[in-house]
Design a protein around this motif. Structure first.
Motif, PDB file in Angstrom:
ATOM      1  N   PHE A  79       0.701  -1.112  -0.124  1.00  0.00           N
ATOM      2  CA  PHE A  79      -0.083  -0.127  -0.048  1.00  0.00           C
ATOM      3  C   PHE A  79       1.084   1.532  -0.088  1.00  0.00           C
ATOM      4  CE2 PHE A  79      -1.546   3.253   3.066  1.00  0.00           C
ATOM      5  CZ  PHE A  79      -2.352   4.066   2.088  1.00  0.00           C
ATOM      6  N   TYR A  80       2.136   1.298   0.836  1.00  0.00           N
ATOM      7  CA  TYR A  80       2.766   1.757   0.624  1.00  0.00           C
ATOM      8  C   TYR A  80       3.369   2.863  -0.425  1.00  0.00           C
ATOM      9  CZ  TYR A  80       1.894   2.318   5.685  1.00  0.00           C
ATOM     10  OH  TYR A  80       1.285   2.029   7.324  1.00  0.00           O
ATOM     11  N   ALA A  81       4.220   1.419  -0.827  1.00  0.00           N
ATOM     12  CA  ALA A  81       4.553   1.507  -2.315  1.00  0.00           C
ATOM     13  C   ALA A  81       3.789   1.815  -3.503  1.00  0.00           C
ATOM     14  CB  ALA A  81       4.719   0.730  -2.872  1.00  0.00           C
ATOM     15  N   ALA A  82       2.558   2.109  -3.421  1.00  0.00           N
ATOM     16  CA  ALA A  82       1.471   2.229  -4.566  1.00  0.00           C
ATOM     17  C   ALA A  82       0.701   3.530  -4.100  1.00  0.00           C
ATOM     18  CB  ALA A  82       0.248   1.096  -4.004  1.00  0.00           C
ATOM     19  N   VAL A  83       1.094   3.962  -2.643  1.00  0.00           N
ATOM     20  CA  VAL A  83       1.493   5.515  -2.285  1.00  0.00           C
ATOM     21  C   VAL A  83       2.069   6.549  -3.512  1.00  0.00           C
ATOM     22  CG1 VAL A  83       0.881   7.664  -0.839  1.00  0.00           C
ATOM     23  CG2 VAL A  83      -0.334   5.112  -0.263  1.00  0.00           C
ATOM     24  N   TRP A 140      -6.546   7.460  -7.101  1.00  0.00           N
ATOM     25  CA  TRP A 140      -6.346   7.571  -5.828  1.00  0.00           C
ATOM     26  C   TRP A 140      -7.758   6.879  -4.504  1.00  0.00           C
ATOM     27  CZ3 TRP A 140      -2.397   9.494  -3.187  1.00  0.00           C
ATOM     28  CH2 TRP A 140      -1.230   9.824  -3.134  1.00  0.00           C
ATOM     29  N   CYS A 141      -8.925   7.064  -5.084  1.00  0.00           N
ATOM     30  CA  CYS A 141     -10.476   6.578  -4.519  1.00  0.00           C
ATOM     31  C   CYS A 141      -9.903   5.222  -4.464  1.00  0.00           C
ATOM     32  CB  CYS A 141     -11.459   6.673  -5.642  1.00  0.00           C
ATOM     33  SG  CYS A 141     -11.417   8.631  -5.582  1.00  0.00           S
ATOM     34  N   TYR A 142      -9.228   4.615  -5.014  1.00  0.00           N
ATOM     35  CA  TYR A 142      -9.167   3.748  -5.077  1.00  0.00           C
ATOM     36  C   TYR A 142      -7.764   2.955  -4.453  1.00  0.00           C
ATOM     37  CZ  TYR A 142      -7.524  -1.594  -5.605  1.00  0.00           C
ATOM     38  OH  TYR A 142      -6.810  -3.008  -5.296  1.00  0.00           O
ATOM     39  N   THR A 143      -6.901   3.996  -4.176  1.00  0.00           N
ATOM     40  CA  THR A 143      -5.596   3.414  -3.270  1.00  0.00           C
ATOM     41  C   THR A 143      -6.456   4.490  -1.676  1.00  0.00           C
ATOM     42  OG1 THR A 143      -4.367   3.817  -4.703  1.00  0.00           O
ATOM     43  CG2 THR A 143      -2.969   3.959  -2.853  1.00  0.00           C
ATOM     44  N   LEU A 144      -6.824   4.733  -1.623  1.00  0.00           N
ATOM     45  CA  LEU A 144      -7.518   5.751  -0.287  1.00  0.00           C
ATOM     46  C   LEU A 144      -8.191   4.038   0.463  1.00  0.00           C
ATOM     47  CD1 LEU A 144      -6.617   9.189  -1.116  1.00  0.00           C
ATOM     48  CD2 LEU A 144      -5.283   7.563   0.621  1.00  0.00           C
ATOM     49  N   SER A 145      -9.142   4.127  -0.144  1.00  0.00           N
ATOM     50  CA  SER A 145     -10.329   3.104  -0.080  1.00  0.00           C
ATOM     51  C   SER A 145     -10.128   1.824   0.185  1.00  0.00           C
ATOM     52  CB  SER A 145     -11.140   3.531  -1.118  1.00  0.00           C
ATOM     53  OG  SER A 145     -10.950   2.672  -2.029  1.00  0.00           O
ATOM     54  N   ARG A 155      -7.237   2.878   5.266  1.00  0.00           N
ATOM     55  CA  ARG A 155      -8.104   2.910   6.855  1.00  0.00           C
ATOM     56  C   ARG A 155      -7.224   2.565   8.206  1.00  0.00           C
ATOM     57  NH1 ARG A 155     -12.438  -0.142   8.990  1.00  0.00           N
ATOM     58  NH2 ARG A 155     -14.554   0.591   9.857  1.00  0.00           N
ATOM     59  N   HIS A 156      -6.807   0.950   8.130  1.00  0.00           N
ATOM     60  CA  HIS A 156      -5.900   0.714   8.951  1.00  0.00           C
ATOM     61  C   HIS A 156      -4.827   1.500   9.913  1.00  0.00           C
ATOM     62  CE1 HIS A 156      -4.501  -1.864  12.662  1.00  0.00           C
ATOM     63  NE2 HIS A 156      -2.998  -1.731  11.466  1.00  0.00           N
ATOM     64  N   ALA A 157      -4.171   2.563   8.971  1.00  0.00           N
ATOM     65  CA  ALA A 157      -2.571   3.035   8.984  1.00  0.00           C
ATOM     66  C   ALA A 157      -3.211   5.032   9.863  1.00  0.00           C
ATOM     67  CB  ALA A 157      -2.312   3.813   7.718  1.00  0.00           C
ATOM     68  N   PHE A 158      -4.599   5.225   9.287  1.00  0.00           N
ATOM     69  CA  PHE A 158      -4.994   5.666   9.822  1.00  0.00           C
ATOM     70  C   PHE A 158      -5.912   5.862  11.392  1.00  0.00           C
ATOM     71  CE2 PHE A 158      -4.324   7.755   5.931  1.00  0.00           C
ATOM     72  CZ  PHE A 158      -3.464   8.845   6.077  1.00  0.00           C
ATOM     73  N   GLY A 159      -6.576   4.761  11.804  1.00  0.00           N
ATOM     74  CA  GLY A 159      -6.864   4.331  12.420  1.00  0.00           C
ATOM     75  C   GLY A 159      -7.279   3.443  13.463  1.00  0.00           C
ATOM     76  N   GLY A 160      -6.525   2.099  12.712  1.00  0.00           N
ATOM     77  CA  GLY A 160      -6.334   1.159  13.277  1.00  0.00           C
ATOM     78  C   GLY A 160      -6.169   0.911  14.611  1.00  0.00           C
ATOM     79  N   SER A 166     -13.443   5.566   5.869  1.00  0.00           N
ATOM     80  CA  SER A 166     -14.219   4.587   5.720  1.00  0.00           C
ATOM     81  C   SER A 166     -15.699   4.326   4.931  1.00  0.00           C
ATOM     82  CB  SER A 166     -14.445   4.825   7.031  1.00  0.00           C
ATOM     83  OG  SER A 166     -13.734   4.455   8.223  1.00  0.00           O
ATOM     84  N   ARG A 167     -15.722   5.482   4.618  1.00  0.00           N
ATOM     85  CA  ARG A 167     -16.997   6.210   3.530  1.00  0.00           C
ATOM     86  C   ARG A 167     -16.822   5.856   2.103  1.00  0.00           C
ATOM     87  NH1 ARG A 167     -19.441  11.884   5.079  1.00  0.00           N
ATOM     88  NH2 ARG A 167     -20.011  11.934   6.815  1.00  0.00           N
ATOM     89  N   LEU A 168     -15.372   6.284   2.029  1.00  0.00           N
ATOM     90  CA  LEU A 168     -14.824   5.502   0.361  1.00  0.00           C
ATOM     91  C   LEU A 168     -14.480   4.034   0.439  1.00  0.00           C
ATOM     92  CD1 LEU A 168     -11.822   7.610  -0.223  1.00  0.00           C
ATOM     93  CD2 LEU A 168     -13.714   8.012  -2.012  1.00  0.00           C
ATOM     94  N   ASN A 169     -13.768   3.087   1.576  1.00  0.00           N
ATOM     95  CA  ASN A 169     -14.203   1.701   2.062  1.00  0.00           C
ATOM     96  C   ASN A 169     -14.951   1.191   1.317  1.00  0.00           C
ATOM     97  OD1 ASN A 169     -14.296  -0.455   4.027  1.00  0.00           O
ATOM     98  ND2 ASN A 169     -11.920  -0.601   2.928  1.00  0.00           N
TER      99      ASN A 169
END
Length: 272
Positions: free
Chosen positions: A156-160, A199-204, A209-214, A233-236
């Protein structure tokens, strides 16, 4: 509906056995079939384009297809390698985007949604409820190579980072209009739309989601992270949609650049 369960001592090693091929009366096979065909179309198209090593760059408008970004071979078309190239030309069996493509493929391959998609449709584990499986045993993701699925969070970090590169490609193309200044053509809209959806796919992604609040014990102590977590979470909830849409936009973006680069079509200019 009846099934014969394995002995208790083997309950963790064997599947429930269904004597009939299926108890379903609906077209349960349609979903797995469509999924398999959809994935196959993308894989065949992307593989053919990656190894074609041609018609990936429009110098006049600075359009670079995402399948070749960043272009790293010494034989990349002049101007297409925004970040420089390695000192040698790649043979035909190495893609020009040698570094980015493997990480993008692994990011998608280990994606939680794509796992569900190809586990059910290709691997048939399970294909559908009340449908007999071809596998007698189940080990999940506890053995090689499937244990590698747990590396998804790192991909995921590489995809960002790669999404940032694609964003740069889309933005810099806006500065290459007909007269060398700011300009907008259909190709620019295609590149920007593709980047936004990527970006929508990557950030969803579930890992995002876990990186920011997990790992937070209290959202009240981290209001900014909680706000970001709720938006992610809404994007997810639309992660599956973005997973499929971006396969389509990636192919369409690449095809558009290829058609303009080869002279089959002309890029329609909206401004300058």
């Amino acid at each position: 509906m009846t099934s014969t369960l394995p002995p208790p001592e083997n309950s963790g090693l064997r599947r429930a056995r269904i004597a009939e091929r299926t108890f379903r009366t609906d077209r349960w096979w349609l979903g797995p079939l469509v999924t398999t065909l959809g994935l196959a179309v993308f894989i065949v198209y992307a593989t053919a384009r990656v190894f074609q090593q041609d018609h990936y760059w429009v110098e006049q408008y600075h359009y670079l297809t995402p399948f070749y970004s960043p272009c790293l071979s010494a034989s990349c078309a002049p101007g297409s390698a925004a970040f420089g190239t390695l000192p040698w030309a790649f043979p035909w069996f190495l893609p020009y985007a040698l570094i980015s493509l493997p990480f993008l493929l692994l990011f998608r391959f280990t994606c939680y949604y794509y796992r569900k998609a190809y586990y059910r449709s290709i691997w048939q584990s399970p294909t559908a409820c009340a449908v007999r499986e071809p596998h007698a045993r189940y080990t999940g993701e506890s053995r090689f190579p499937m244990i590698g699925q747990n590396l998804h969070r790192y991909f995921f970090y590489a995809a960002v980072l790669i999404s940032l590169v694609n964003t740069y490609d889309a933005i810099i193309a806006l500065g290459h209009g007909e007269n060398g200044g700011f300009g907008i053509g259909i190709g620019n809209l295609v590149l920007v739309a593709n980047v936004v959806l990527l970006w929508c796919y990557t950030l969803s992604c579930h890992s995002c989601r876990h990186a920011f609040g997990g790992r937070l014990n209290s959202f009240g102590r981290s209001p900014v992270r909680y706000w970001m977590w709720t938006r992610i979470s809404r994007l997810n909830t639309r992660h599956m949609t973005f997973a499929w849409v971006t396969l389509g936009t990636l192919m369409f973006t690449d095809l558009y650049v290829a058609l303009v680069s080869s002279g089959v079509i002309t890029d329609l200019r909206i401004y300058n």
